[in-house]
Design a protein around this motif. Structure first.
Motif, mmCIF file in Angstrom:
data_model
loop_
_atom_site.group_PDB
_atom_site.id
_atom_site.type_symbol
_atom_site.label_atom_id
_atom_site.label_comp_id
_atom_site.label_asym_id
_atom_site.label_seq_id
_atom_site.Cartn_x
_atom_site.Cartn_y
_atom_site.Cartn_z
ATOM 1 N N GLY A 162 0.790 -1.218 0.000
ATOM 2 C CA GLY A 162 0.000 0.000 0.000
ATOM 3 C C GLY A 162 0.830 1.279 0.000
ATOM 4 N N GLU A 163 2.151 1.177 0.189
ATOM 5 C CA GLU A 163 2.982 2.371 0.314
ATOM 6 C C GLU A 163 3.324 2.996 -1.029
ATOM 7 O OE1 GLU A 163 6.381 1.696 2.750
ATOM 8 O OE2 GLU A 163 5.228 0.580 4.215
ATOM 9 N N TRP A 164 3.644 2.230 -2.046
ATOM 10 C CA TRP A 164 4.087 2.783 -3.319
ATOM 11 C C TRP A 164 2.940 2.796 -4.296
ATOM 12 C CZ3 TRP A 164 4.580 1.806 -8.488
ATOM 13 C CH2 TRP A 164 5.427 2.662 -9.188
ATOM 14 N N GLN A 165 2.758 3.928 -4.963
ATOM 15 C CA GLN A 165 1.699 4.047 -5.950
ATOM 16 C C GLN A 165 2.256 4.794 -7.150
ATOM 17 O OE1 GLN A 165 -1.495 6.162 -4.168
ATOM 18 N NE2 GLN A 165 -1.974 4.576 -2.704
ATOM 19 N N PHE A 166 1.590 4.622 -8.286
ATOM 20 C CA PHE A 166 1.938 5.411 -9.456
ATOM 21 C C PHE A 166 1.594 6.863 -9.174
ATOM 22 C CE2 PHE A 166 1.336 1.231 -11.430
ATOM 23 C CZ PHE A 166 2.528 1.144 -12.121
ATOM 24 N N PRO A 167 2.347 7.796 -9.761
ATOM 25 C CA PRO A 167 1.984 9.197 -9.561
ATOM 26 C C PRO A 167 0.607 9.479 -10.162
ATOM 27 C CG PRO A 167 4.034 8.987 -10.822
ATOM 28 C CD PRO A 167 3.510 7.621 -10.583
ATOM 29 N N PRO A 168 -0.176 10.293 -9.502
ATOM 30 C CA PRO A 168 -1.522 10.575 -9.995
ATOM 31 C C PRO A 168 -1.494 11.556 -11.157
ATOM 32 C CG PRO A 168 -1.072 11.886 -8.060
ATOM 33 C CD PRO A 168 0.123 10.997 -8.267
ATOM 34 N N PHE A 169 -2.434 11.408 -12.079
ATOM 35 C CA PHE A 169 -2.593 12.396 -13.133
ATOM 36 C C PHE A 169 -3.447 13.512 -12.548
ATOM 37 C CE2 PHE A 169 -4.803 13.927 -17.058
ATOM 38 C CZ PHE A 169 -3.686 14.560 -17.590
ATOM 39 N N ILE A 170 -2.983 14.714 -12.622
ATOM 40 C CA ILE A 170 -3.547 15.835 -11.873
ATOM 41 C C ILE A 170 -5.021 16.099 -12.166
ATOM 42 C CG2 ILE A 170 -2.822 17.616 -13.503
ATOM 43 C CD1 ILE A 170 -2.056 19.275 -10.912
ATOM 44 N N LEU A 171 -5.458 15.907 -13.400
ATOM 45 C CA LEU A 171 -6.857 16.211 -13.725
ATOM 46 C C LEU A 171 -7.837 15.198 -13.146
ATOM 47 C CD1 LEU A 171 -6.622 17.509 -17.398
ATOM 48 C CD2 LEU A 171 -6.533 18.797 -15.261
ATOM 49 N N LEU A 172 -7.338 14.089 -12.623
ATOM 50 C CA LEU A 172 -8.200 13.071 -12.026
ATOM 51 C C LEU A 172 -8.306 13.205 -10.514
ATOM 52 C CD1 LEU A 172 -7.019 9.953 -14.059
ATOM 53 C CD2 LEU A 172 -8.971 11.446 -14.504
ATOM 54 N N LEU A 173 -7.620 14.191 -9.938
ATOM 55 C CA LEU A 173 -7.590 14.346 -8.487
ATOM 56 C C LEU A 173 -8.742 15.210 -7.988
ATOM 57 C CD1 LEU A 173 -3.780 14.958 -7.953
ATOM 58 C CD2 LEU A 173 -5.047 12.831 -7.643
ATOM 59 N N GLY A 174 -9.143 14.950 -6.760
ATOM 60 C CA GLY A 174 -10.154 15.772 -6.107
ATOM 61 C C GLY A 174 -9.524 17.014 -5.489
ATOM 62 N N SER A 175 -10.343 17.785 -4.783
ATOM 63 C CA SER A 175 -9.937 19.105 -4.311
ATOM 64 C C SER A 175 -8.676 19.143 -3.452
ATOM 65 C CB SER A 175 -11.105 19.754 -3.563
ATOM 66 O OG SER A 175 -10.735 21.032 -3.125
ATOM 67 N N PRO A 176 -8.565 18.485 -2.327
ATOM 68 C CA PRO A 176 -7.336 18.696 -1.541
ATOM 69 C C PRO A 176 -6.094 18.137 -2.231
ATOM 70 C CG PRO A 176 -8.792 17.132 -0.424
ATOM 71 C CD PRO A 176 -9.524 17.636 -1.627
ATOM 72 N N GLN A 177 -6.217 16.976 -2.875
ATOM 73 C CA GLN A 177 -5.063 16.393 -3.558
ATOM 74 C C GLN A 177 -4.682 17.225 -4.775
ATOM 75 O OE1 GLN A 177 -7.853 14.458 -2.957
ATOM 76 N NE2 GLN A 177 -7.139 13.263 -1.207
ATOM 77 N N LEU A 213 -1.003 20.708 -7.585
ATOM 78 C CA LEU A 213 -0.838 21.947 -8.349
ATOM 79 C C LEU A 213 0.198 22.856 -7.688
ATOM 80 C CD1 LEU A 213 -1.691 23.663 -10.771
ATOM 81 C CD2 LEU A 213 -3.477 24.656 -9.327
ATOM 82 N N ARG A 214 0.196 22.929 -6.379
ATOM 83 C CA ARG A 214 1.183 23.735 -5.654
ATOM 84 C C ARG A 214 2.602 23.249 -5.966
ATOM 85 N NH1 ARG A 214 -0.979 22.985 -1.023
ATOM 86 N NH2 ARG A 214 -2.555 24.553 -1.352
ATOM 87 N N ALA A 215 2.806 21.941 -5.954
ATOM 88 C CA ALA A 215 4.120 21.384 -6.274
ATOM 89 C C ALA A 215 4.480 21.633 -7.737
ATOM 90 C CB ALA A 215 4.148 19.887 -5.958
ATOM 91 N N LEU A 216 3.495 21.525 -8.628
ATOM 92 C CA LEU A 216 3.730 21.791 -10.046
ATOM 93 C C LEU A 216 4.108 23.252 -10.276
ATOM 94 C CD1 LEU A 216 3.659 20.901 -13.036
ATOM 95 C CD2 LEU A 216 1.205 21.403 -13.012
ATOM 96 N N VAL A 217 3.414 24.168 -9.611
ATOM 97 C CA VAL A 217 3.743 25.597 -9.747
ATOM 98 C C VAL A 217 5.182 25.851 -9.317
ATOM 99 C CG1 VAL A 217 3.240 27.897 -8.805
ATOM 100 C CG2 VAL A 217 1.369 26.440 -9.566
ATOM 101 N N GLU A 218 5.615 25.232 -8.217
ATOM 102 C CA GLU A 218 6.998 25.401 -7.762
ATOM 103 C C GLU A 218 7.984 24.947 -8.832
ATOM 104 O OE1 GLU A 218 7.908 23.692 -3.975
ATOM 105 O OE2 GLU A 218 6.110 24.549 -3.052
ATOM 106 N N TRP A 219 7.695 23.808 -9.474
ATOM 107 C CA TRP A 219 8.602 23.303 -10.506
ATOM 108 C C TRP A 219 8.578 24.188 -11.753
ATOM 109 C CZ3 TRP A 219 7.592 21.077 -15.412
ATOM 110 C CH2 TRP A 219 8.711 20.542 -16.037
ATOM 111 N N CYS A 236 4.706 16.498 -18.172
ATOM 112 C CA CYS A 236 6.118 16.799 -18.407
ATOM 113 C C CYS A 236 6.900 16.750 -17.097
ATOM 114 C CB CYS A 236 6.232 18.181 -19.063
ATOM 115 S SG CYS A 236 7.863 18.577 -19.694
ATOM 116 N N TRP A 237 6.300 17.248 -16.029
ATOM 117 C CA TRP A 237 6.945 17.241 -14.713
ATOM 118 C C TRP A 237 7.107 15.818 -14.175
ATOM 119 C CZ3 TRP A 237 4.139 17.498 -9.623
ATOM 120 C CH2 TRP A 237 5.017 17.639 -8.548
ATOM 121 N N LEU A 238 6.080 14.976 -14.349
ATOM 122 C CA LEU A 238 6.197 13.580 -13.911
ATOM 123 C C LEU A 238 7.342 12.884 -14.642
ATOM 124 C CD1 LEU A 238 2.454 12.469 -13.689
ATOM 125 C CD2 LEU A 238 3.983 13.031 -11.802
ATOM 126 N N ALA A 239 7.442 13.135 -15.952
ATOM 127 C CA ALA A 239 8.533 12.549 -16.730
ATOM 128 C C ALA A 239 9.877 13.089 -16.254
ATOM 129 C CB ALA A 239 8.338 12.829 -18.220
#
Length: 195
Positions: free
Chosen positions: A66-81, A86-92, A128-131
């Protein structure tokens, strides 16, 4: 005497059958693990499910499932996630991509300072950031990863985003438009004709 088919003469090594039984056991354990993961991790203890000992022999890490998961695709995430991602993406984007790769915007190379309000831009930049995260780690991709990232991910992403028909096509210096590509009315072929 009847003709016998040509069968090559060779001896089967004694340990081969034991090795095959080990491979079969490992395959059964991995199949059970995949089935468990497909069902959302809810183990029912069915007859096709392997025991914890079989998983350990097959190299499975039961306590890390349960610890390791594929990175989520941002458009499929709900509000807090979505907000956290998005905050991490903006930083990058603002810390790496803009200062390192984006020159002054022009008619041929558009950019919107409010890029995070364009869903298409968010989706492409997130991919692009995930890659980038994967391909800039020499432990996972070797030393050619950054070159692959530039060629296969960054360059196509920037061409799509900054092109004349990209998501920033309606944004000019000092002016920001999000809904510039949405049609105002439904084409007549899609409307029902009333009698």
């Amino acid at each position: 005497m009847a003709d016998e088919p040509n069968v090559p003469g060779f001896e089967v090594p004694v340990g081969l059958f034991e090795d095959m039984e080990d491979v079969k056991a490992q395959l059964a354990a991995l199949t059970a693990l995949v089935n468990t993961l497909r069902e959302g991790g809810a183990g029912g203890g069915g007859p096709d499910e392997a025991s914890a000992d079989d998983e350990a022999e097959a190299g499975g890490e039961g306590d890390q499932e349960g610890e390791w998961q594929f990175p989520p695709f941002i458009l499929l995430l709900g509000s807090p996630q979505y907000d956290d991602e998005l905050r991490a993406l903006v930083e990058w984007v603002e810390g790496v991509l803009v200062p390192g790769y984006l020159a002054e915007p022009s008619a041929d190379a558009r950019w919107c300072h409010l890029w995070f309000e364009h869903p298409v831009a968010v989706a492409r930049l997130h991919a692009c950031w995930l890659a980038w995260q994967e391909l800039t780690d020499p432990a996972t991709c070797g030393y050619t990863g950054p070159s692959v990232w530039h060629r296969d991910h960054l360059d196509p992403c920037l061409l799509q985003l900054r092109g004349s028909s990209g998501p920033f096509a309606g944004c000019t210096k000092g002016e920001h438009q999000i809904g510039h590509r949405m049609p105002g009315t439904v084409p007549s072929a899609w409307r029902q004709i009333e009698d």
